[in-house]
Design an enzyme around this catalytic site. Structure first.
Site, PDB file in Angstrom:
ATOM      1  N   GLU A  95      51.790 -42.495   8.120  1.00 48.40           N
ATOM      2  CA  GLU A  95      53.006 -41.683   8.176  1.00 48.40           C
ATOM      3  C   GLU A  95      52.690 -40.301   8.753  1.00 48.40           C
ATOM      4  O   GLU A  95      52.030 -39.476   8.119  1.00 48.40           O
ATOM      5  CB  GLU A  95      53.609 -41.525   6.774  1.00 48.40           C
ATOM      6  CG  GLU A  95      53.974 -42.843   6.116  1.00 48.40           C
ATOM      7  CD  GLU A  95      55.103 -43.545   6.837  1.00 48.40           C
ATOM      8  OE1 GLU A  95      55.903 -42.863   7.506  1.00 48.40           O
ATOM      9  OE2 GLU A  95      55.188 -44.784   6.721  1.00 48.40           O
ATOM     10  N   GLU A 110      58.991 -37.494   0.302  1.00 45.53           N
ATOM     11  CA  GLU A 110      58.505 -38.160   1.511  1.00 45.53           C
ATOM     12  C   GLU A 110      57.798 -39.470   1.167  1.00 45.53           C
ATOM     13  O   GLU A 110      57.945 -40.477   1.887  1.00 45.53           O
ATOM     14  CB  GLU A 110      57.553 -37.222   2.256  1.00 45.53           C
ATOM     15  CG  GLU A 110      57.021 -37.788   3.558  1.00 45.53           C
ATOM     16  CD  GLU A 110      58.129 -38.085   4.553  1.00 45.53           C
ATOM     17  OE1 GLU A 110      58.069 -39.151   5.196  1.00 45.53           O
ATOM     18  OE2 GLU A 110      59.057 -37.257   4.673  1.00 45.53           O
ATOM     19  N   GLU A 126      61.236 -47.339   3.347  1.00 44.45           N
ATOM     20  CA  GLU A 126      61.139 -47.865   4.708  1.00 44.45           C
ATOM     21  C   GLU A 126      60.212 -49.076   4.766  1.00 44.45           C
ATOM     22  O   GLU A 126      60.510 -50.053   5.469  1.00 44.45           O
ATOM     23  CB  GLU A 126      60.638 -46.773   5.643  1.00 44.45           C
ATOM     24  CG  GLU A 126      61.635 -45.634   5.858  1.00 44.45           C
ATOM     25  CD  GLU A 126      61.095 -44.572   6.787  1.00 44.45           C
ATOM     26  OE1 GLU A 126      59.887 -44.640   7.136  1.00 44.45           O
ATOM     27  OE2 GLU A 126      61.854 -43.669   7.181  1.00 44.45           O
TER      28      GLU A 126
END
Length: 208
Positions: free
Chosen positions: A108, A149, A156
């Site tokens: 990420e 986050e 996701e």
């Protein structure tokens, strides 16, 4: 006892009479089997009572049936990975958490950027001369961005695990996660501006 014909009628004097198959009139004895036109048969009536009792028995049995997997009150299926207890569970939880950090840093890019920002702001939050409560707010706002986050990245990953095709609900879920990250970033910026901004302005005026 002989069964009488199936059609009965009442005479003008009030007595019941029946018509046989030849059309002759005959008297009706007590407890004779007489079927009135349009009236249900006794066997059907008994069957109906049996059906009512059977329905109640089925309903009674349904109350004791096991809950389906879709029922919210059904017990969760056994998970062999949840069998650890005590220090063993804490050890495995720590390993999984560290693995999650490694995956987030490696995969990420947004988390790497926010982690870099946190590496700058956390020492500043520790050294800046503010009240303890204000210090907690400064540090907590930075950590909140990292927490949100990580949650967004997990959502996701779960959506991509289900399907990689473009879908409106998948896009909506990812957009909502991004919106949550944006709110966390806005809260962090607002906290630092309100608590550290006046100190920076004072230092700049003193230096000038």
């Amino acid at each position: 006892m002989q069964n009488r014909p199936s059609i009965a009628r009442r005479a003008p004097n009030g007595a019941l009479s029946a018509l046989d198959a030849d059309g002759n009139t005959a008297s009706i004895e007590p407890f004779d089997d007489v079927a009135h036109p349009g009236a249900p048969d006794q066997g059907d009536h008994a069957h109906g009572l049996k059906g009512v009792n059977g329905a109640s028995d089925i309903q009674h049995d349904a109350q004791h049936e096991p809950l389906s997997p879709d029922d919210p009150f059904a017990p969760l299926p056994f998970n062999p990975y949840k069998g650890n207890r005590g220090l063993t569970r804490a050890w495995h939880a720590m390993k999984n958490s560290l693995a999650g950090f490694r995956v987030a840093i490696r995969e990420e890019s947004a988390f790497r950027q926010e982690l870099t920002l946190a590496a700058i702001l956390i020492p500043c939050g520790v050294l800046v001369p503010v009240e303890p409560v204000s210090r907690v707010l400064l540090l907590g706002s930075v950590l909140l961005v990292l927490i949100v986050e990580l949650l967004n990245s997990s959502v996701e990953a779960a959506i991509d695990r289900i399907s990689l095709e473009r879908h409106e609900l998948s896009r909506r879920a990812k957009d909502l996660g991004s919106a949550a990250v944006m709110v966390a970033l806005g809260m962090c910026v607002m906290t630092w501006l309100l608590l550290v901004g006046p100190l920076v302005v004072r230092w700049v005026k003193a230096w000038l």
